[in-house]
Design a protein around this motif. Sequence first.
Motif, PDB file in Angstrom:
ATOM      1  N   ARG A  36       1.016  -0.698  -0.263  1.00 17.47           N
ATOM      2  CA  ARG A  36      -0.086  -0.317   0.258  1.00 17.47           C
ATOM      3  C   ARG A  36       0.778   0.867   0.386  1.00 17.47           C
ATOM      4  O   ARG A  36       0.751   1.840  -0.997  1.00 17.47           O
ATOM      5  CB  ARG A  36      -0.567   0.135   1.054  1.00 17.47           C
ATOM      6  N   VAL A  37       2.447   1.653   0.633  1.00 21.66           N
ATOM      7  CA  VAL A  37       2.669   2.321   0.544  1.00 21.66           C
ATOM      8  C   VAL A  37       3.141   2.813  -0.210  1.00 21.66           C
ATOM      9  O   VAL A  37       2.952   3.309  -1.361  1.00 21.66           O
ATOM     10  CB  VAL A  37       4.022   2.239   1.966  1.00 21.66           C
ATOM     11  N   GLU A  38       3.752   1.546  -1.514  1.00 21.77           N
ATOM     12  CA  GLU A  38       4.253   1.799  -2.326  1.00 21.77           C
ATOM     13  C   GLU A  38       3.042   2.178  -3.230  1.00 21.77           C
ATOM     14  O   GLU A  38       3.527   2.694  -4.340  1.00 21.77           O
ATOM     15  CB  GLU A  38       5.357   0.824  -2.870  1.00 21.77           C
ATOM     16  N   ALA A  39       1.685   1.546  -3.862  1.00 22.41           N
ATOM     17  CA  ALA A  39       0.836   2.203  -4.551  1.00 22.41           C
ATOM     18  C   ALA A  39       0.738   3.686  -4.311  1.00 22.41           C
ATOM     19  O   ALA A  39       0.328   4.365  -4.735  1.00 22.41           O
ATOM     20  CB  ALA A  39       0.308   1.025  -4.194  1.00 22.41           C
ATOM     21  N   GLU A  40       0.796   4.567  -3.133  1.00 28.33           N
ATOM     22  CA  GLU A  40       0.283   5.041  -2.695  1.00 28.33           C
ATOM     23  C   GLU A  40       0.854   6.377  -2.753  1.00 28.33           C
ATOM     24  O   GLU A  40       0.188   7.708  -2.219  1.00 28.33           O
ATOM     25  CB  GLU A  40      -0.814   5.009  -1.550  1.00 28.33           C
ATOM     26  N   THR A  41       1.832   6.784  -2.552  1.00 28.63           N
ATOM     27  CA  THR A  41       3.115   7.525  -1.823  1.00 28.63           C
ATOM     28  C   THR A  41       3.701   6.888  -2.740  1.00 28.63           C
ATOM     29  O   THR A  41       4.267   6.374  -3.216  1.00 28.63           O
ATOM     30  CB  THR A  41       3.400   7.044  -0.238  1.00 28.63           C
ATOM     31  N   SER A  42       5.098   8.139  -2.613  1.00 23.45           N
ATOM     32  CA  SER A  42       6.003   8.061  -3.579  1.00 23.45           C
ATOM     33  C   SER A  42       7.531   7.113  -2.495  1.00 23.45           C
ATOM     34  O   SER A  42       8.362   7.686  -2.823  1.00 23.45           O
ATOM     35  CB  SER A  42       6.869   9.471  -3.381  1.00 23.45           C
ATOM     36  N   ALA A  43       7.308   7.119  -1.569  1.00 25.99           N
ATOM     37  CA  ALA A  43       8.662   6.540  -0.500  1.00 25.99           C
ATOM     38  C   ALA A  43       8.306   4.748  -1.345  1.00 25.99           C
ATOM     39  O   ALA A  43       7.492   4.092  -1.647  1.00 25.99           O
ATOM     40  CB  ALA A  43       7.904   6.459   1.035  1.00 25.99           C
ATOM     41  N   ARG A  44       9.210   4.148  -1.400  1.00 26.19           N
ATOM     42  CA  ARG A  44       9.738   2.759  -0.919  1.00 26.19           C
ATOM     43  C   ARG A  44       9.359   1.957  -0.149  1.00 26.19           C
ATOM     44  O   ARG A  44       9.979   3.044   1.713  1.00 26.19           O
ATOM     45  CB  ARG A  44      11.322   2.837  -1.736  1.00 26.19           C
ATOM     46  N   CYS A  45       9.457   1.038   0.476  1.00 27.89           N
ATOM     47  CA  CYS A  45       9.240   0.499   1.813  1.00 27.89           C
ATOM     48  C   CYS A  45       9.722  -0.722   2.001  1.00 27.89           C
ATOM     49  O   CYS A  45       9.777  -1.990   0.661  1.00 27.89           O
ATOM     50  CB  CYS A  45       7.195   0.374   1.579  1.00 27.89           C
TER      51      CYS A  45
END
Length: 229
Positions: free
Chosen positions: A209-218
């Motif tokens: 979800r982080v990688e789909a919805e933000t520009s951060a890598r997780c």
Amino acid sequence: MPTLRYLGHAACELIHGDTRLLIDPFLTGNPLAAARPEELHPRAILITHAHNDHLGDALSIARRTGATVIANFEIATWLQQQGAAVHPLHIGGAREFPWGRVKLTPAWHGSTYIDERGQFHPLGNPAGLLVQFGGRCLYHAGDTALFGDLALIGRHGIDLALLPIGDNFTMGPDDALEAVKLLAPSVAVPIHYNTFDLIRQDAHAWARRVEAETSARCHVLAPGDTLEY
Ligand code: NI
Ligand code: MN
């Protein structure tokens, strides 16, 4: 570049050259602990708040190694009275050390230590940590709830954000995802989950979800894993 070594729960070690820092070294009694306290030789020990699953082995490691404990004034003073070398800070305050800079940031949580006799020690307010070390900026959120001023903390330019996702005592996955949006770090790493049944989460689902919805890598780290950042 510095290296993060995840030790399980909220505990981690930051390594750059010969210098090692410890954050929230809860190892004894931590079912996920990836190190034994006596193996660690930190230069400094950084504490977000006094809960037993964060203060952990800080006092015994500090006494053995002479490492300076950096924490809020109440925690620092209490540990100093028990023989630790300390440097007190408080929320909003930062300090330059020979190896880097630490700033305490606000966190919505508690900060009471319970000793082996069941005695409560209320030790100031909980904090997050901004750590400038090895040319990088790391943010350890402590056990905070989601709050809007994470956007202000994000203005420091965070390379790596360590965020609790366990829910129940801290942010859960939904709020931690909002936190990534406010903080806008380059990389996010989930912490404070799966240590106990109450905080069981699917970290890989959160990372997607982080990688789909933000520009951060997780990056999901197993206890003992390392990450250059
Ligand atoms: Ni806590
Ligand atoms: Mn905790």
